[in-house]
Design an enzyme around this catalytic site. Structure first.
Site, PDB file in Angstrom:
ATOM      1  N   MET A 190       0.846  -1.197   0.000  1.00  0.00           N
ATOM      2  CA  MET A 190       0.000   0.000   0.000  1.00  0.00           C
ATOM      3  C   MET A 190       0.879   1.244   0.000  1.00  0.00           C
ATOM      4  O   MET A 190       1.509   1.582   1.015  1.00  0.00           O
ATOM      5  CB  MET A 190      -0.944  -0.027   1.196  1.00  0.00           C
ATOM      6  CG  MET A 190      -1.833  -1.282   1.217  1.00  0.00           C
ATOM      7  SD  MET A 190      -2.984  -1.349   2.605  1.00  0.00           S
ATOM      8  CE  MET A 190      -4.143  -0.049   2.128  1.00  0.00           C
ATOM      9  N   SER A 191       0.939   1.908  -1.124  1.00  0.00           N
ATOM     10  CA  SER A 191       1.820   3.069  -1.288  1.00  0.00           C
ATOM     11  C   SER A 191       1.264   4.319  -0.634  1.00  0.00           C
ATOM     12  O   SER A 191       1.996   5.282  -0.395  1.00  0.00           O
ATOM     13  CB  SER A 191       2.037   3.343  -2.779  1.00  0.00           C
ATOM     14  OG  SER A 191       0.822   3.767  -3.379  1.00  0.00           O
ATOM     15  N   GLY A 192      -0.038   4.332  -0.372  1.00  0.00           N
ATOM     16  CA  GLY A 192      -0.698   5.540   0.112  1.00  0.00           C
ATOM     17  C   GLY A 192      -1.501   6.216  -0.971  1.00  0.00           C
ATOM     18  O   GLY A 192      -2.124   7.250  -0.744  1.00  0.00           O
ATOM     19  N   GLY A 193      -1.516   5.613  -2.177  1.00  0.00           N
ATOM     20  CA  GLY A 193      -2.287   6.143  -3.284  1.00  0.00           C
ATOM     21  C   GLY A 193      -3.601   5.415  -3.462  1.00  0.00           C
ATOM     22  O   GLY A 193      -3.879   4.402  -2.795  1.00  0.00           O
ATOM     23  N   VAL A 194      -4.387   5.896  -4.399  1.00  0.00           N
ATOM     24  CA  VAL A 194      -5.722   5.339  -4.605  1.00  0.00           C
ATOM     25  C   VAL A 194      -5.659   3.940  -5.214  1.00  0.00           C
ATOM     26  O   VAL A 194      -6.465   3.065  -4.871  1.00  0.00           O
ATOM     27  CB  VAL A 194      -6.575   6.288  -5.481  1.00  0.00           C
ATOM     28  CG1 VAL A 194      -5.955   6.478  -6.854  1.00  0.00           C
ATOM     29  CG2 VAL A 194      -8.003   5.784  -5.603  1.00  0.00           C
TER      30      VAL A 194
ATOM     31  N   SER B 127      -3.376   1.375  -5.023  1.00  0.00           N
ATOM     32  CA  SER B 127      -3.050   0.281  -4.105  1.00  0.00           C
ATOM     33  C   SER B 127      -4.120   0.101  -3.047  1.00  0.00           C
ATOM     34  O   SER B 127      -4.363  -1.022  -2.576  1.00  0.00           O
ATOM     35  CB  SER B 127      -1.681   0.518  -3.462  1.00  0.00           C
ATOM     36  OG  SER B 127      -1.658   1.723  -2.725  1.00  0.00           O
TER      37      SER B 127
ATOM     38  N   LEU C  15       5.958   0.447   2.277  1.00  0.00           N
ATOM     39  CA  LEU C  15       7.410   0.355   2.209  1.00  0.00           C
ATOM     40  C   LEU C  15       8.032   1.726   2.426  1.00  0.00           C
ATOM     41  O   LEU C  15       7.783   2.660   1.656  1.00  0.00           O
ATOM     42  CB  LEU C  15       7.845  -0.203   0.853  1.00  0.00           C
ATOM     43  CG  LEU C  15       7.271  -1.571   0.458  1.00  0.00           C
ATOM     44  CD1 LEU C  15       7.896  -2.035  -0.850  1.00  0.00           C
ATOM     45  CD2 LEU C  15       7.485  -2.588   1.553  1.00  0.00           C
TER      46      LEU C  15
ATOM     47  N   CYS D 121      12.601  -0.764  -9.636  1.00  0.00           N
ATOM     48  CA  CYS D 121      11.947  -0.863  -8.325  1.00  0.00           C
ATOM     49  C   CYS D 121      11.002  -2.056  -8.285  1.00  0.00           C
ATOM     50  O   CYS D 121      10.971  -2.812  -7.313  1.00  0.00           O
ATOM     51  CB  CYS D 121      11.204   0.427  -8.016  1.00  0.00           C
ATOM     52  SG  CYS D 121      10.414   0.453  -6.388  1.00  0.00           S
TER      53      CYS D 121
ATOM     54  N   GLY E  46      -1.252  -2.274  -6.821  1.00  0.00           N
ATOM     55  CA  GLY E  46      -2.209  -1.505  -7.600  1.00  0.00           C
ATOM     56  C   GLY E  46      -1.777  -1.258  -9.026  1.00  0.00           C
ATOM     57  O   GLY E  46      -2.230  -0.295  -9.651  1.00  0.00           O
TER      58      GLY E  46
ATOM     59  N   CYS F 282      10.445   9.213  -8.107  1.00  0.00           N
ATOM     60  CA  CYS F 282      10.056   9.439  -6.712  1.00  0.00           C
ATOM     61  C   CYS F 282      11.184  10.012  -5.867  1.00  0.00           C
ATOM     62  O   CYS F 282      10.939  10.794  -4.952  1.00  0.00           O
ATOM     63  CB  CYS F 282       9.514   8.154  -6.099  1.00  0.00           C
ATOM     64  SG  CYS F 282      10.751   6.866  -5.783  1.00  0.00           S
TER      65      CYS F 282
END
EC number: 2.8.1.13
Length: 362
Positions: free
Chosen positions: A7-11, A13, A32, A101, A125, A197
């Protein structure tokens, strides 16, 4: 199945994790931490993997009612992605850090740890589809061609794909955002991350110069051999670049000049006309293949994450993937990846192989 949702923190994922939960899997969320200084990696929609992102991921996990952890992968990310990126540019190549990555962090380091802890699969995601062909898990393009990420996943092995889940492969981005809103996920309208990133300000040349220093060299006209200007490092250029060359005098015919090749040892950047960028043959190394290479294969070749495609014939020759393009492509650089696909009239082209471009020809 026991599923570890990255879960990257985006919509994307967040919705992928939600779909894994809805499918009845035993899901655990993990974010991560990829930077030793996470507060420095996001500026608006630039960058990712910040403290802000970890909080967004945790809130999404709370809404879904799943356990959530933050795992520190900063050292591995620095070694396998950031340092690789710098070294490739220093060698005059053009790497794709997102591909690296996925290959070395999400589906090597993370997947290895997940399996060691008893998980059956890693869920992300990404916009790509998985399909079983002759008993093996294969990778296909997503339904949303504009968001398709099969190119940056094409270097994954069959074994890695067998432990992967891409729940968004059949959806469009519009559908995913609408679903996130319906589920009450606060990231529904969060902007997508852009650029690299670990270079949140978008100044790739400045980032590289800071790490590699200045390595003076010259810009040379490929046709005449005339020196047209000076530069402070070949890492400031990429094949196909037109702007920011620092050449004062226009070409004799008035047409713009483009970077044709980089020679890091001598510090020479060769420039010339756009037509000299045309490439009809690609030779790539370290192939990851899913084809029985008994001979040449008709395919579509892709050399950039979005765009850069052409019909081609590919063949595995020893340890090299040789791709002969039926239509020329421009701006193809050593260090980029080439992915080859089998066209499917019903869509969702199948990924046949991926390799790192070593050299090109006409």
């Amino acid at each position: 199945m026991r599923v570890l949702a990255a879960m990257s923190g985006g919509v994307d994922s967040a919705v992928a994790a939600a779909r894994a939960v809805e499918a009845g899997h035993d899901v655990t969320g993990v974010h991560l931490a990829l930077s030793a200084k996470p507060g420095t990696l996001r500026t608006g929609s630039r960058g990712c993997c910040t403290i802000e992102d970890s909080h967004d991921a945790r809130r999404a996990a709370d809404v879904l009612g799943i356990p959530f952890y933050v795992w520190d992968f900063a050292e591995r990310f620095t070694e396998d992605v950031v340092e690789d990126f710098v070294a490739e540019y220093a060698a005059g190549r053009t790497p794709n850090p997102c591909l690296r990555c996925n290959e070395r962090i999400k589906f090597e380091a993370l997947l290895d740890k997940a399996i060691a802890l008893g998980f059956d699969a890693v869920c992300t995601g990404h916009y790509a589809r998985l399909d079983v062909v002759d008993g093996s898990v294969e990778l296909r393009r997503s339904a949303d061609e504009g968001k398709d990420q099969s190119y940056v996943l094409a270097s994954l092995t069959r074994e890695q794909l067998a432990h992967a889940m891409f729940p968004l492969g059949g959806s469009t981005k519009v559908e995913v955002r609408a679903e996130a809103a319906r589920r009450g996920l606060s990231v529904a309208a969060k902007p997508d991350s852009h650029d690299i990133c670990f270079i949140p300000d978008g100044d790739t040349q400045g980032f590289l110069t800071k790490r590699l220093g200045q390595r003076a060299g010259v810009l040379v006209d490929d046709e005449t051999g005339a020196v047209l200007g000076q530069h402070v490092g070949v890492h400031g250029f990429t094949v196909g670049q037109r702007k920011g060359l620092g050449i004062d005098a226009p070409a004799p015919d008035g047409r713009p000049r483009y970077v044709l090749s980089l020679e890091p040892v001598s510090g020479t950047v060769r420039v010339g006309a756009a037509e000299k960028l045309a490439v009809r043959e690609i030779v790539a190394v370290r192939p990851v293949s899913r084809v029985d290479w008994s001979g040449p294969v008709e395919c579509v070749a892709q050399v950039r994450a979005h765009g850069g495609t052409a019909p081609a014939i590919a063949e595995l020759v020893g340890e090299e993937l040789v791709v002969r393009l039926r239509e020329p492509l421009s701006g193809v650089a050593p260090g980029q990846a080439v992915a080859v696909y089998r066209e499917d009239p019903e869509g969702g082209d199948l990924v046949l192989a991926s390799a790192t471009i070593e050299r090109t020809g006409v």
